[in-house]
Design a protein around this motif. Structure first.
Motif, short mmCIF file in Angstrom:
data_model
loop_
_atom_site.label_atom_id
_atom_site.label_comp_id
_atom_site.label_asym_id
_atom_site.label_seq_id
_atom_site.Cartn_x
_atom_site.Cartn_y
_atom_site.Cartn_z
N UNK A 197 0.83 -1.21 0.00
CA UNK A 197 0.00 0.00 0.00
C UNK A 197 0.86 1.26 0.00
N UNK A 198 1.92 1.25 0.78
CA UNK A 198 2.76 2.44 0.89
C UNK A 198 3.38 2.81 -0.45
N UNK A 199 3.88 1.81 -1.19
CA UNK A 199 4.60 2.08 -2.43
C UNK A 199 3.71 1.99 -3.67
N UNK A 200 2.43 1.73 -3.48
CA UNK A 200 1.52 1.68 -4.62
C UNK A 200 1.84 0.56 -5.59
N UNK A 201 2.23 -0.60 -5.07
CA UNK A 201 2.58 -1.73 -5.91
C UNK A 201 1.30 -2.41 -6.40
N UNK A 202 1.08 -2.50 -7.71
CA UNK A 202 -0.14 -3.17 -8.21
C UNK A 202 -0.14 -4.63 -7.78
N UNK A 203 -1.19 -5.06 -7.13
CA UNK A 203 -1.20 -6.44 -6.62
C UNK A 203 -2.50 -7.18 -6.91
N UNK A 204 -3.37 -6.60 -7.73
CA UNK A 204 -4.63 -7.26 -8.10
C UNK A 204 -4.75 -7.24 -9.62
N UNK A 205 -4.93 -8.41 -10.21
CA UNK A 205 -5.13 -8.50 -11.66
C UNK A 205 -6.60 -8.27 -11.99
N UNK A 206 -6.84 -7.59 -13.10
CA UNK A 206 -8.21 -7.38 -13.56
C UNK A 206 -8.78 -8.68 -14.10
N UNK A 207 -10.10 -8.72 -14.21
CA UNK A 207 -10.75 -9.91 -14.76
C UNK A 207 -10.33 -10.13 -16.21
N UNK A 208 -10.16 -9.04 -16.96
CA UNK A 208 -9.72 -9.18 -18.36
C UNK A 208 -8.33 -9.81 -18.44
N UNK A 209 -7.44 -9.39 -17.55
CA UNK A 209 -6.08 -9.94 -17.54
C UNK A 209 -6.11 -11.42 -17.18
N UNK A 210 -6.86 -11.76 -16.15
CA UNK A 210 -6.94 -13.16 -15.72
C UNK A 210 -7.59 -14.02 -16.81
N UNK A 211 -8.62 -13.46 -17.47
CA UNK A 211 -9.28 -14.22 -18.54
C UNK A 211 -8.34 -14.49 -19.70
#
Length: 759
Positions: free
Chosen positions: A223-237
């Motif tokens: 959270x502090x460094x703004x690291x993307x950690x959730x993939x979108x549904x489009x990416x996972x699909x």
């Protein structure tokens, strides 16, 4: 047209001002607005404040004499950063009004220097312009954040008032909480300021839970460094669809008959490289480095590619991995698992008896890894000369060939004389419940060096192969130390009675010989760290500057495409240069596996972006280790540790526990009743009565007074009855130590391990 009937005196609303500005036949300034609404005296002062607020909110634009209502975009307006794309900040108007519900434009912020200095959520007063390719803006001034997320723990004071205690140790003060948002005392939360002042109250926007729970420390860093950690549904699909691509043998070399092995950490989550070697009958070796063919599954322009570019690399914490690619690829289909057919790009090497790589070629291949072996187990098999240790699947001769080939590579490396800085690496080991089981220094084995030197050989081959085809290369660059840092190092060495002549050619071997001549281990450790701090930080770039630390003229990262986007770009360039394209898949999947036109045109900007992402990951990983160390030590408050001073300031000095790490402060107020003089040039603290002196590099026993797991901060105090502390080494070091180490907490990447795999 403006209204002919004046309204009753009183401050107009924002809407009334906007309507007047929009319909005025002449430029409307503060004077015209005041006249229109009949404002006098104190009301004019209030109008000035209101117009300033409206300008900051992006509602109006203009100078003192005239304002303009935001239509499309004003020439100067306030933008809010919503994303960092390939190192470039993407923003939208902080306030947007459109009668036809038109969405706000996405605007690229053009900044100076390498990478973006802005982060998501920043508000920036910017000059905008519309180009043929869309809107762009030039930052003028960074404004006070109104919605910056602050991570902290909810606390209540004696009067029952809630406060937010920040987990970032750089933020010294707590903030009052105006809205708890359902949070309970002691919970970890995200909050945002509700006013413009730096000391404004905050409101809780998200409750994250127990701050000392398993995996909380890495969550803080994410959270502090703004690291993307959730993939979108489009990416996972898309990842699921790509994972189902058939592994065709067309245009692939079949290497499944070779006993290729992957040597990895025992806790590795993915396996992106494997190696094999055998004698060539002429005193040399034929060798193979097989790398996961990520480019086959991650195509330019697709959803996975977009997300991978944004992340830049995987981030490794003791309790979790934030992968660059969805797990169906990173931990499954792309991972070189034992006994399963996998797509690979193979680097075939010919190595002569002196360890020189005389030839190479690259192919797309199908491999079947014979065994995945932990470093410790591989080393044990070699040391014990036993064919089976912990159920081995390959003959001992397979490993013996690897070790024999490595010894020739190591001999060539010794002649090249790269920088050799063996500095300890901390390892946090957790139990099955996510609790700290042990914190120790990671052991360095020959097995690590075997893999490292094979990887370096393949990385060099990839760079030179692309150069031979005049193809784009994302180089791994490490420039020589700057003169400023060399002068600082020279001054520091002088405090030990040692010399560094700046008129000579500075090479890695020069530093190696300097360190080799030091017999005292404590002095050697100090100078080794000083040499490390004199080095520049490695980065990625499309123009070759060489790699100083490895003493190499051409070097690229090719061996870890599962976790580094730079390696994926090198793979794509090899696909193009050596015509390794695969048959195009059916359906709407991205077709090509080589470089896209965007890749070729934006290689410089992409390199800057992934360099910035790497620095972000390193800082997040280091801070998380610090938090684990503080948590580990929190049960040992009051104990005395052997420490080394790492920085001196007027308010005290910083020290780190020898062999464990963890920086802590010793406030000058705890050093005794006498006054201490701070020598800014020498960066020392000296007692005016006793002469007790504290300087960088000193080894001394200190008592642990505080350990804060949430911030990773430690606080030390002098051992009771310690009196004056004499430094280890020469007394001269107390008076003349240079200032290039003072107050610098943390260190640059270990140059010795640039080619090493990082899990």
């Amino acid at each position: 047209m403006p209204s002919k009937k004046r309204p009753a005196p009183g401050l107009p609303t924002r809407k009334q001002i906007l309507d007047f500005i929009q319909n005025s036949p002449v430029p409307a300034g503060k004077r015209e607005i005041a006249r229109e609404f009949g404002l006098k005296g104190q009301e004019k002062i209030q109008l000035k404040t209101l117009l300033k607020d409206m300008a900051e909110e992006g509602l109006i634009d203009g100078k003192r004499t005239a304002f303009h209502r935001m239509g499309g975009l004003p020439k100067v307006t306030v933008l809010r950063v919503i994303d960092i794309d390939e190192g470039e900040a993407i923003a939208v108007p902080d306030t947007w009004q459109a009668e036809d519900a038109t969405p706000p434009p996405r605007i690229r912020l053009v900044e100076k220097g390498r990478g973006s200095a802005l982060k998501k959520g920043d508000r920036v007063l910017s000059r905008t312009e519309e180009t043929a390719t869309g809107w762009r803006a030039f930052p003028m001034k960074k404004l006070v954040l109104r919605s910056e997320q602050v991570l902290g723990v909810v606390e209540f004071d004696g009067a029952g008032k809630p406060w937010l205690a920040p987990v970032d140790k750089r933020i010294r003060n707590s903030s009052p909480i105006s809205d708890l948002g359902g949070a309970e005392p002691g919970e970890l939360v995200l909050a945002e300021p509700v006013g413009r002042s730096a000391r404004a109250a905050v409101k809780v926007t998200q409750v994250l839970g127990e701050p000392l729970a398993p995996k909380a420390f890495s969550l803080i860093a994410i959270h502090k460094h703004g690291i993307p950690n959730v993939f979108t549904e489009d990416t996972l699909g898309e990842a699921e669809r790509m994972a189902r691509l058939p592994l065709s043998q067309e245009q692939r070399e079949d290497l499944r008959h070779l006993p290729i092995v992957a040597i990895d950490p025992s806790d590795a989550r993915d396996h992106d490289d494997a190696i094999w070697a055998q004698p060539d009958g002429q005193g040399g070796f034929e060798a193979l480095v097989a790398i996961a063919d990520v480019s086959f599954y991650v195509r330019p322009g697709g959803e996975i590619d977009r997300e991978a570019r944004r992340r830049g690399n995987s981030v490794y914490f003791p309790d979790r991995v934030v992968p660059m690619l969805p797990e169906v690829l990173s931990a499954d289909v792309c991972s070189l698992r034992a006994g399963e057919d996998r797509a690979a790009i193979a680097c075939h090497l010919k190595i002569d008896g002196g360890g020189r790589v005389t030839d190479w070629r690259f192919t797309r291949a199908i491999v079947r890894i014979a065994e995945v072996i932990a470093y410790e187990e591989a080393q044990a098999r070699i040391d014990r000369n036993a064919e089976e240790v912990a159920g081995g699947q390959v003959d001992l001769v397979v490993l013996q060939n690897l070790w024999a080939c490595w010894k020739t590579l190591a001999a060539a490396r010794a002649k090249r004389d790269p920088l050799e800085l063996e500095l300890p690496e901390r390892r946090v080991k957790l139990d099955e419940k996510g609790r700290i089981a042990e914190i120790a220094i990671r052991e360095r084995l020959d097995a690590h060096r075997v893999v490292e030197d094979f990887m370096i050989a393949a990385n060099v081959a990839a760079a030179k192969a692309l150069e031979a085809k005049v193809a784009p290369v994302v180089y791994r660059l490490h420039e020589p130390p700057s003169r400023e840092k060399l002068v600082a190092l020279k001054d520091y060495l002088a405090t030990f009675g040692r010399k560094l002549a700046l008129g000579q050619v500075i090479t890695p071997g020069l530093f190696n010989r300097m360190l080799k001549d030091i017999a005292d281990e404590s002095e050697k450790a100090l100078i080794m760290e000083a040499v490390l701090r004199s080095q520049t930080q490695a980065y990625y770039g499309p123009r070759n500057e060489g790699h100083f630390g490895l003493a190499l003229g051409s070097y690229a990262h090719f061996t870890s495409p599962i976790r580094r986007y730079a390696d994926l770009l090198v793979h794509r360039a090899l696909v193009d240069a050596y015509h390794l394209e695969q048959p195009r898949p059916e359906g709407d999947l991205p077709p090509t596996t080589g470089l896209s036109e965007r890749d070729r045109e934006d290689l410089g900007r992409i390199s800057e972006a992934i360099s910035a992402a790497e620095r972000r990951a390193m800082e997040a990983e280091r801070e998380t280790i610090d938090r684990y160390v503080a948590a580990w030590l929190s049960a040992r408050v009051g104990e005395v540790f052997s420490t080394r001073i790492t920085g001196v300031r007027k308010f005290g000095f910083f020290a780190t526990i020898v062999g464990l790490g963890g920086d802590g402060l010793v406030p000058v107020s705890t050093l005794g009743d006498e006054r201490f003089a701070y020598d800014e040039k020498a960066h020392t603290l000296a007692g005016e009565e006793t002469g007790a002196t504290y300087a960088v590099g000193q080894i001394l026993p200190l008592r642990l007074a505080e350990a804060n797991p949430l911030t990773g901060a430690l606080k030390f105090e002098l051992q009771e009855g310690g009196g004056r502390i004499e430094p280890r080494g020469k007394p001269l070091a107390l008076k003349k130590r240079g200032d290039h180490l003072a107050g610098k907490r943390g260190r640059p990447a270990n140059i010795r391990h640039q080619g090493r795999r990082k899990r």
